[in-house]
Design a protein around this motif. Structure first.
Motif: not given
Lengths: 329, 663, 317
Positions: B32-61
């Motif tokens: 029901r949504l334009p294709v990019w919206i769910p795609l964006l959602h899945y990219c964002l959520t899946l990337s949360r799983l992939r980001i190592p916490v330490r790296w994310a903290q270093q690059q926080a800004v």
């Protein structure tokens, strides 16, 4: 049994040996209230409900009521997870000031189901609203298998010598959904004796040796041999343990128990010229430990206490306990 | 055992659950949504799983800046697509995007909980689009996963395995089920919306409208969606009698027919009815519009509806929920009066259009004496000349009626109806277009008719003086099968939803048909009792228990009482003390201990029975004898070699009373 | 409260054992529990290790025990220069018979007090410990049985001292129990100070039992009924000690047998016809105290008591 937490208070002198079931039991009330998440959840349900009414959407009603039912069931389960636990505070081992006191608390899960994520922390004397939500960093989480007993240790940092009460303990749980917190306040009455921190670098005062009885003391006793100590200049060569020397253990002197052994009264004035009581107590504490280590018979003479010379673990603890309680009502 | 500091950290396994739960809630929105919206959602959520916490903290800004930019870009994207950020569609799109960002930036337990709640909320938004059984089942899956997600979060000791967490979540939901049912049935329903609905709240629902252009009906033919269901209390009429009357169109602009203005507000024209009345119930799907579709012609109409002068049956409020109406119709009737203004309106033609059609009509008019002759001639012309009934008519570029009648000659019912009415009007016979549905599929499982959108139809009515308004269906002249056998026979197979390869197998087709019937019967009940459970149905339901008069106060009291009873039942089940000992003597002894525990004498798990008895004797001298006798017997049975005496032990324990004796 | 005893197949019970305990308690004041444990240890055919400070009455206990039970008694003071032969005995050449005569060492007796066992070298220690394990000694290739009953009471000074040879864990395992006598309480101390010299009193002690009574008691103890429920409890205890992170090593199967034997003896002393969980709890600290090592190193303060923790943490099924 099911309602409330049961708290067992041990009598103060049941420190070491704990025959089960000798304390007094008290039933404590268990409270339950939504957590911050629970309130957020309720707000979300309200929005969902308004939406469902507005759109007249039956399935939205179904889902909203489903989640509402879930929250209600969650209240029961959270309460169920905590109520009926029996808690016993056990007297902790004494520590020196600056060390971490460990207050053992025995949790007794007598029921046939497992309990999860039981949190124990010191409530201190903070107001209710502040302690209601906060999970402090040193909160202890533990799981209780069915029909199981478990001892957990609550860590308390000590700074000053004296008697450190554990104070009010909060036992709580948010399991299973974190929407509600069930908790109870417990006054276990546990206290930990905090000895003064051993400190100060004054040398041990010289021991007094009664020259008359020294003769007897040098005789080889029957069961009065108490051990060896390092050789110090001036020791009689008769007492040197030659065998030990031959084994390469260094020069050791055989020591014998008896009336002739060296006796030492650790006094208030020898411990320092400063007026600082704590410094003196620290110095005395170190002396007691050193004297005990060296096998000297020592006693304590400080204002308000007079402990006859003695030796051994129990004697040491008696002395240290006196130092810990010095000047305290 | 672990500490609060550890519990404040989000761990990977929690996030996996969260991403799964939200992802599933978003899944049905993908179509029901334009294709990019769910795609964006899945990219964002899946990337949360992939980001190592330490790296994310270093690059926080850097990451924060990047995230904020991406969020702004996404919001602009949503806005440019929908032209708004409010409303149902844009709102859902926004929610999907924001939930993706929320998961991405989850750091604290608080974020985690909000993520879970967003998941629940995304679940509910699906019901704004569809409320079918599969959707409901899917949402059950979604909420049980999100609930398991919360369990995972709170299982700080990581004691529970994945199946155990799902089982616990399922158990919680099962216990919530009766509460949900009570709330659903008894929560007082309000008939209307609380505030204005967004404009797009009801789009996506197909159905007839107050205008008809070439192609608008044939578009409906593609839809399998149910328009309404009808259940006759007597015999179901013949298929060629099943004209379900909808909007009546008067005004033509040369291409498009509309209802025009000013016809409503007048009482319906008088109607003479003959034959036996047909009593039936129709269950309307919500359309967001006012039309009901009665069988021609309705004689008895529901309370909150009215008949217009041209016999359109309309409700006073738009149909926002599924509703059931009871109607009575006669298939033999005569309607209409010679109201001059009405007849005048029935002769309206757009100025300067349809020149060839007007020419033809003029010829026929000169050659014929009565309107009847002209009508017959027209219908004969339709059937004799090479007119085709087709769903895919060639595109008509210029004058729609002229081109259809004189060049393409391929069309669908709306083409025939519109051409016929134009011809009639040009010949001086008052005529109007009627749209509605024709036929319906009989479901033998529930013994009712299903009228789908693909049964949409358009026909004509002409004024024949004494006879009043008479129904003429020009499509019948071209394709009689459409009238008598329904749309399926008139159209090629590809239209009908039959699995590939089964078209030629009679048995398979039959089975498929039966399966569809059962499915629809289930859906019918579902729609009737669940989806259609509104204010009206609630009153009806409560009426069955003699509580039809219950107002919202009564319902609230009932609701609370019923909920309290259920909660109490669950509590009793949950807190009911059951001994877990495998040994009968042990069970009896546990019972004995429970009795004492209620008096404040709790046995420690590690306390032997004799020690416990001694302790009880000290504190309660009055129980001394009983307790010692029971304990001694228990000990002999449990730890001694004595085999008998169990009965006596159980009996003594049953009789044992630990309360203070009043003497 | 007393559990009525149904089993009456204990011929010399209970008043005779009660008399034994009473007799000992007249000498050793305020140590009833330790005395009972010592007797239970003897009935369970085990050896006893007393770990305590000098002067608390270890020797007196051993002496009075031997005397009251009517057993022979020998005392060996262990020193660093003690040799195995000093314990086991030597063969001396007899000029008159032109043969080696065996001069039995102090080990050939029914009750031995091995005083300060940790002062002797491991070699000497092991000579005694071997005798304890096998109930016989092998000297110059000849195996000589030890008397029955054979009961070793060893004492050890607990404070870690330089110049001693602490018994390794494997050797500690040979002792069925390890007990501490501790200081007497106030009342007992007062009585001790007021009363006559203990050694004098000891001279007046008359045997209450005959040696064969002891053997009969040992027989009876092995016949005490042990129910499945009790074995469940015992197994739970063993399991817990093996799985709990609090202990560096779990209890061995031998320890399990030791607990059971001791609990049986304890039940016999107390006139229980069958072993109760309380019996296990009573003997457990003494039986497992020296076999269980707590992980948490308590550098200061009073020592942790692993056995008490074990009791508290294992529910009785």
């Amino acid at each position: 049994m099911s309602a409330g937490i049961v708290l067992e208070r041990m009598l103060p002198d049941q420190a070491g040996v704990m025959p089960p079931g000798t304390g007094t039991l008290q039933k404590q009330r268990v409270y339950i209230f939504p957590t911050r998440q629970g309130i957020t959840f309720a707000c979300m349900l309200l929005i969902m409900l308004l939406g469902a009414i507005n759109y007249n959407n039956s399935m939205a009603f179904v889902l909203t009521f489903f989640l509402g039912g879930l929250a209600m069931v969650c209240i029961l389960h959270t309460y169920h997870n905590l109520a009926g636990l029996v808690l016993t505070g056990i007297a902790p081992q004494p520590v020196y000031a600056g060390e971490t006191a460990l207050f053992p608390v025995t949790l007794d899960n007598r029921v046939g189901y497992q309990r999860y994520a039981i949190a124990l922390d010191q409530a201190a004397q903070r107001p209710w609203l502040k302690t209601w939500q906060r999970v402090s960093a040193d909160t202890l989480y533990t799981d209780m298998p069915a029909r199981h007993l478990k001892t957990v240790y609550i860590q308390v940092e000590t700074t000053r010598r004296g008697i450190r009460p554990l104070g009010r303990l909060k036992i709580s749980t948010c399991f299973p959904l974190g929407l509600f917190r069930a908790w109870s306040w417990l006054e276990t009455g546990q206290t930990c004796v905090v000895y003064p921190r051993p400190d100060g670098n004054r040398p041990l005062p010289p021991a007094t040796i009664d020259p008359l009885e020294d003769q007897k003391g040098n005789q080889i006793g029957t069961d009065d041999f108490i051990g060896f100590r390092k050789y110090r200049p001036g020791d009689s060569t008769r007492n040197i343990a030659w065998k030990a020397l031959a084994r390469g253990q260094g020069p050791l002197v055989k020591r014998f128990d008896g009336k002739g052994a060296s006796k030492l009264m650790l006094g208030w004035h020898a411990a320092g010229h400063t007026q600082n009581t704590e410094t003196r107590l620290s110095q005395l504490c170190r002396w007691v430990l050193r004297a005990e280590q060296q096998g000297i018979h020592y006693g304590l003479a400080i204002p308000g206490f007079h402990i006859e010379p003695g030796h051994g673990e129990q004697h040491k603890h008696l002395c240290l306990r006196s130092l810990a309680g010095y000047g305290l009502a | 055992m672990n500490t609060g500091a550890a519990a404040e950290q989000l761990v990977h396994r929690e996030l996996v659950w969260l991403v799964c739960g939200i992802g599933l809630a978003v899944l049905p929105h993908c179509t029901r949504l334009p294709v990019w919206i769910p795609l964006l959602h899945y990219c964002l959520t899946l990337s949360r799983l992939r980001i190592p916490v330490r790296w994310a903290q270093q690059q926080a800004v850097t990451l924060t800046t990047l995230r904020q930019l991406a969020m702004v870009a996404a919001l602009i994207g949503v806005y440019s697509h929908y032209g708004t950020l409010a409303g149902r569609d844009a709102g859902v799109a926004l929610l999907v995007v924001l939930s993706g960002f929320k998961v991405l930036e989850s750091r604290t337990p608080r974020d985690f909980y909000i993520g879970c709640f967003l998941g629940y909320f995304l679940g509910i938004t699906n019901f704004l689009y569809t409320q079918t059984i599969p959707t409901a089942l899917f949402m059950c899956l979604v909420i049980s996963i999100i609930t398991a997600c919360l369990v995972t979060r709170n299982d700080t000791g990581k004691q529970l395995s994945i199946p155990a967490r799902l089982r616990l979540s399922g158990a919680l939901l099962l216990q919530a089920l009766p509460i949900m049912l009570v709330l659903f049935l008894l929560f007082p329903r309000v008939p209307g919306p609380l505030w204005g609905l967004p404009r797009d709240a009801n789009t996506g629902r197909t159905g007839l409208d107050d205008e008809m252009a070439p192609g608008s009906v044939s578009q409906l033919i593609l839809s399998d969606a149910v328009a309404f269901r009808a259940k006759f209390s007597g015999l179901t009429p013949e298929p060629d009698q099943l004209y379900w009357r909808g909007p009546v169109l008067w005004f033509s602009d040369g291409r498009k027919w509309t209802t025009g203005r000013g016809q409503s507000g007048r009482d319906p024209a008088p109607m003479n009815s003959y034959g036996t009345p047909l009593r039936y119930e129709i269950t309307m799907e919500p359309t967001g519009k006012h039309w009901l579709f009665p069988l021609e012609m309705p004689a008895y109409i529901p309370e909150d509806s009215y008949l217009s002068a041209d016999f359109q049956l309309k409700t006073k409020l738009p149909l926002r929920e599924r509703n059931r109406y009871t109607l009575i119709s006669y298939t033999n009737f005569r309607i209409g009066t010679d109201h001059p203004a009405e007849l005048q309106r029935a002769l309206q033609l757009p100025a300067g259009k349809h020149k060839k059609t007007l020419e033809l009509a003029r010829t026929w008019r000169q050659e014929s004496n009565t309107p009847g002759q002209i009508i017959d001639r027209t219908l004969q012309w339709f059937s004799r000349e090479k007119f085709y009934y087709t769903l895919t008519p060639p595109l008509i570029g210029g004058d729609s009626v002229d081109e259809f009648l004189f060049s393409t000659r391929q069309g669908f019912c709306e083409h025939y109806a519109s051409a016929f009415v134009t011809l009639m009007r040009a010949a001086g016979i008052p005529a109007r277009v009627v749209t509605g549905y024709l036929g319906g599929e009989l479901n033998p499982v529930g013994d009712y008719l299903i009228v789908r959108q693909r049964d949409a139809h358009a026909w004509a009515e002409v004024w024949l003086g004494e006879e009043g308004w008479r129904r003429i269906d020009p499509t019948a002249a071209v394709s009689p099968a459409r009238i008598s056998e329904g749309i399926e026979s008139a159209l090629p197979d590809s239209i009908i939803d039959i699995p590939l390869g089964l078209e030629n197998n009679v048995i398979a087709r039959d089975l498929w048909q039966r399966f569809n019937n059962i499915r629809d019967a289930i859906n019918y009940r579902w729609n009737e009792w669940v989806v259609g459970y509104g204010h009206r149905r609630q009153i009806q339901f409560l009426g069955q228990f003699g509580m039809g008069e219950a107002d919202w106060r009564g319902m609230t009291v009932g609701l609370m009482a019923a909920t309290a009873v259920i909660v109490l039942c669950i509590a009793v089940r949950l807190f009911g003390q059951r001994s877990t000992s495998a040994d009968p003597a042990g069970r009896a002894y546990d019972q004995f201990c429970n009795k004492l525990a209620r008096q404040g004498m709790v046995r420690h798990l590690s306390e032997g029975p004799v020690d416990f008895a001694r302790r009880v004797s000290i504190s309660r001298a009055d129980l001394d004898q009983d307790v010692n006798r029971i304990t001694s017997l228990y000990v002999d049975i449990r730890y001694g070699s004595q085999a008998h005496g169990l009965k006596s032990l159980q009996q003594q324990i049953r009789k044992f009373r630990a309360g203070y004796k009043h003497q | 409260m007393e559990i009525s005893q149904r089993k009456s197949d204990t011929p010399c019970m209970p008043h005779e054992l009660d008399a034994v305990i009473a007799a000992i308690n007249r000498i050793i004041l305020g140590k009833g529990n330790s005395v009972r444990l010592a007797i239970a240890c003897l009935i369970a055919r085990g050896h006893l290790l007393i770990e305590d400070y000098p002067g608390v009455g270890k020797t007196t206990l051993a002496h009075v025990l031997a005397k009251v039970l009517g057993l022979d008694f020998q005392r060996i003071q262990f020193t660093s220069d003690l040799l195995p032969a000093d314990i086991l005995g030597v063969s001396v050449y007899n000029r008159e018979t032109f043969s080696f005569d065996f001069h039995a060492g102090p080990v050939f007796t029914q009750v031995i007090l091995a005083d300060e066992i940790n002062r002797a070298t491991p070699r000497t220690q092991s000579a005694l410990l071997e005798a304890m394990g096998e109930n016989q000694v092998t000297i110059e290739g000849e195996t000589r049985p030890l008397p029955d009953p054979f009961f070793v009471i060893a004492t050890q000074n607990p404070s870690t001292q330089i110049g001693t040879f602490p018994l390794p864990e494997s050797q500690l395992d040979r002792f069925l129990m390890r007990i501490e006598l501790g200081y007497p309480d106030n009342a007992a101390e007062r009585e001790l100070l007021k009363g006559r010299d203990r050694r004098e009193l000891l001279r007046d002690v008359v045997p209450v039992l005959q040696p064969h009574h002891m053997i009969s008691l040992q027989e009876q103890a092995t016949r005490i009924h042990v129910a499945d429920a009790l074995l469940d409890y015992l197994q739970d205890l063993l399991d817990f000690s093996r799985t709990s992170p609090d202990y560096s090593n779990g209890l061995s199967p031998r320890a399990g047998l030791a607990i059971l034997a001791s609990a049986r003896a304890w039940a016999l002393i107390h006139g229980h016809g069958h072993v109760l969980p309380e019996d296990i709890q009573a003997v457990l600290p003494s039986v497992v105290g020296h076999r269980l090592q707590p992980v948490r190193e308590q550098s200061e303060g009073a020592p942790v008591k692993p056995a008490e923790q074990l009791i508290r943490q294992v529910p009785i099924p």
